[in-house]
Motif scaffolding. Structure first.
Motif, PDB file in Angstrom:
ATOM      1  N   GLU A   1       7.409   9.861   5.982  1.00 33.08           N
ATOM      2  CA  GLU A   1       7.240  10.824   7.222  1.00 33.08           C
ATOM      3  C   GLU A   1       8.366  10.356   8.529  1.00 33.08           C
ATOM      4  OE1 GLU A   1       3.097  12.344   7.890  1.00 33.08           O
ATOM      5  OE2 GLU A   1       3.177  11.026   9.890  1.00 33.08           O
ATOM      6  N   ALA A   2       7.598   9.405   9.029  1.00 33.69           N
ATOM      7  CA  ALA A   2       8.079   8.398  10.098  1.00 33.69           C
ATOM      8  C   ALA A   2      10.164   9.115   9.802  1.00 33.69           C
ATOM      9  CB  ALA A   2       8.728   7.816  10.545  1.00 33.69           C
ATOM     10  N   ALA A   3      10.668   8.342   8.872  1.00 29.47           N
ATOM     11  CA  ALA A   3      12.498   7.785   8.051  1.00 29.47           C
ATOM     12  C   ALA A   3      12.737   9.913   8.248  1.00 29.47           C
ATOM     13  CB  ALA A   3      12.360   7.563   7.464  1.00 29.47           C
TER      14      ALA A   3
ATOM     15  N   ASP B   1       1.182  -1.629   0.173  1.00 30.35           N
ATOM     16  CA  ASP B   1      -0.050   0.043   0.148  1.00 30.35           C
ATOM     17  C   ASP B   1       0.592   1.257   0.447  1.00 30.35           C
ATOM     18  OD1 ASP B   1      -2.011   1.715   0.975  1.00 30.35           O
ATOM     19  OD2 ASP B   1      -2.706   1.276   2.105  1.00 30.35           O
ATOM     20  N   PRO B   2       0.586   1.896  -1.340  1.00 28.10           N
ATOM     21  CA  PRO B   2       2.112   3.395  -0.536  1.00 28.10           C
ATOM     22  C   PRO B   2       1.578   3.931   0.065  1.00 28.10           C
ATOM     23  CG  PRO B   2       0.038   3.016  -2.533  1.00 28.10           C
ATOM     24  CD  PRO B   2      -0.035   2.201  -2.449  1.00 28.10           C
ATOM     25  N   ARG B   3       0.345   4.050   0.349  1.00 32.21           N
ATOM     26  CA  ARG B   3       0.005   4.641   1.408  1.00 32.21           C
ATOM     27  C   ARG B   3       0.742   4.423   3.379  1.00 32.21           C
ATOM     28  NH1 ARG B   3      -5.977   4.748   1.752  1.00 32.21           N
ATOM     29  NH2 ARG B   3      -5.444   2.693   1.304  1.00 32.21           N
ATOM     30  N   GLU B   4       0.722   3.005   2.829  1.00 31.96           N
ATOM     31  CA  GLU B   4       2.104   3.317   5.009  1.00 31.96           C
ATOM     32  C   GLU B   4       3.658   3.295   3.887  1.00 31.96           C
ATOM     33  OE1 GLU B   4       1.799   1.160   6.370  1.00 31.96           O
ATOM     34  OE2 GLU B   4      -0.173   1.206   6.801  1.00 31.96           O
ATOM     35  N   ALA B   5       3.227   3.833   2.714  1.00 32.01           N
ATOM     36  CA  ALA B   5       5.182   4.279   1.865  1.00 32.01           C
ATOM     37  C   ALA B   5       4.875   5.956   2.484  1.00 32.01           C
ATOM     38  CB  ALA B   5       5.560   3.269   0.914  1.00 32.01           C
TER      39      ALA B   5
END
Length: 408
Positions: free
Chosen positions: A342-344, A333-337
């Protein structure tokens, strides 16, 4: 998967090239109706060159710009405070390149057109907003004349549309840039090589006037002169914010540099002979913890506008887009990417934004100015050691992500 990239500047084009390398389709939408070689200089630090080298661009950039050999710090009396090797001469695996921003942009633009196909970059498309649902993103555009342009759809959208990002405004509608009274003026001047013609120079501080000087084009006129980029910074409690949209005027700031006649450079002459003159306010935005909203995220200056100190904005933007491309290439899922991206990146870039405000690279100059009571010195070691100044320089590199240990 189809990725829409809003903005065809350095970050947007680098993202397109990174996605193409990983077999991910994308479409770039750029607001300008044509691409021109505009602007002044930019420095590509080793961590920026790492990203561009991975895209196969190092040799082209070497030919288009000038490789810096050293960085030198001077007080406002023209006295050398501190000097250190840069890029490959400092032991990095990558060089440090000073280049005209227009040349860099043109190189990225032409490379993207060649590798992706000209049809993958749409000009004269200013994003006016977006909507999204479970199936994708719909983008709404205008032309440079204000006329409506056809909408576009994609699985995800990445806003690389700069400090005044239209997409970010939808996420943070009441947000504005942070201005603390620092204005800048920038220009480029044809001039004989200064020092060795390969040195990035910082003189003075924002309290009484600061200028950054470095070469960006060799033998620009066939007579041995270089094109020299320079940037002044001046802080005032009463300063009104400079206007991005207006040309600069020498009379607005030259008084701060009127007596800066050094054996190695006549600064007033350098400024007065500039081919162009731009004025900018030095602004950034407070870091935010959230960049991603569903199928839409931001990158580069749209995500973390920072003071243009330490040449770090472009480097952080290039790291953004490579990180995002790597995560999208994992599939799923690209939304997870987008959330993983963002987290990184929010944490490291927020640290650079704050450091550029409080302890920028030229903090060396500020520190020496304080220790010497802003007076010429006979022996700098009476006030501070070179080892102490080196630690100030190294501490900034660690925060900004280009210390020698991580990039050797």
């Amino acid at each position: 998967m189809k990725v829409a990239i809003i903005g065809g500047g350095i970050a947007g084009l680098a993202l397109a090239l990174n996605l193409h390398e990983r077999g991910i389709g994308c479409q770039v939408y750029e607001a300008a109706p044509e691409v021109k070689e505009l602007g002044v200089g930019i420095t590509l630090l080793p961590h920026a060159m790492r990203e561009l080298t991975a895209l196969g661009l190092q040799e082209s950039l070497r030919r288009a710009g000038i490789e810096n050999r050293a960085s030198a710090f001077f007080n406002r009396f023209g006295q050398l405070i501190y000097q250190e090797p840069r890029g490959a001469l400092a032991g990095y695996a990558y060089p440090e390149i000073g280049i005209h921003r227009g040349r860099l942009h043109t190189l990225l633009f032409e490379t993207a057109r060649e590798r992706l196909g000209a049809e993958r970059i749409t000009l004269d498309r200013r994003c006016a907003g977006f909507t999204q649902d479970e199936n994708g993103v719909s983008l709404h555009f205008q032309t440079s004349t204000g006329a409506a342009a056809p909408d576009a759809t994609a699985d995800i959208a990445v806003a690389c549309d700069g400090v005044n990002s239209a997409i970010r405004k939808q996420f943070y509608p009441g947000e504005d840039v942070v201005f603390t009274g620092i204005n800048t003026w920038r220009g480029v001047t044809r001039h004989k090589p200064i020092l060795d013609g390969r040195t990035y120079i910082r003189v003075g501080s924002i309290k009484r006037g600061k200028i950054v000087i470095y070469p960006i084009i060799d033998d620009v006129d066939g007579q041995g002169n270089q094109l020299i980029n320079w940037t002044t910074e001046i802080q005032s409690d009463r300063a009104e914010k400079n206007d991005w949209n207006k040309p600069g005027h020498v009379e607005d700031f030259i008084e701060h540099y009127a007596d800066w006649h050094f054996p190695w450079c006549d600064v007033p002459e350098l400024i007065r002979n500039s081919e162009v003159l731009f004025e900018y306010p030095m602004v950034d935005k407070d870091p935010v913890d959230r960049w991603t909203f569903g199928r839409v995220t931001v990158a580069g200056d749209a995500a973390h506008p920072m003071y243009p100190r330490g040449s770090n904005g472009s480097a952080q933007s290039l790291i953004d887009v490579r990180t995002l491309a790597d995560l999208l290439a994992k599939g799923g899922d690209p939304r997870e990417a987008l959330r993983a991206y963002e987290a990184a990146r929010t944490g490291p870039t927020a640290k650079v934004v704050r450091t550029n405000r409080s302890n920028p690279p030229d903090f060396i100059n500020i520190r020496v100015e304080e220790l010497t009571n802003d007076q010429p010195f006979d022996n700098l070691d009476d006030f501070v050691t070179q080892a102490e100044l080196k630690e100030l320089s190294d501490s900034y590199k660690r925060v900004a992500g280009f210390d020698l240990t991580s990039l050797r």
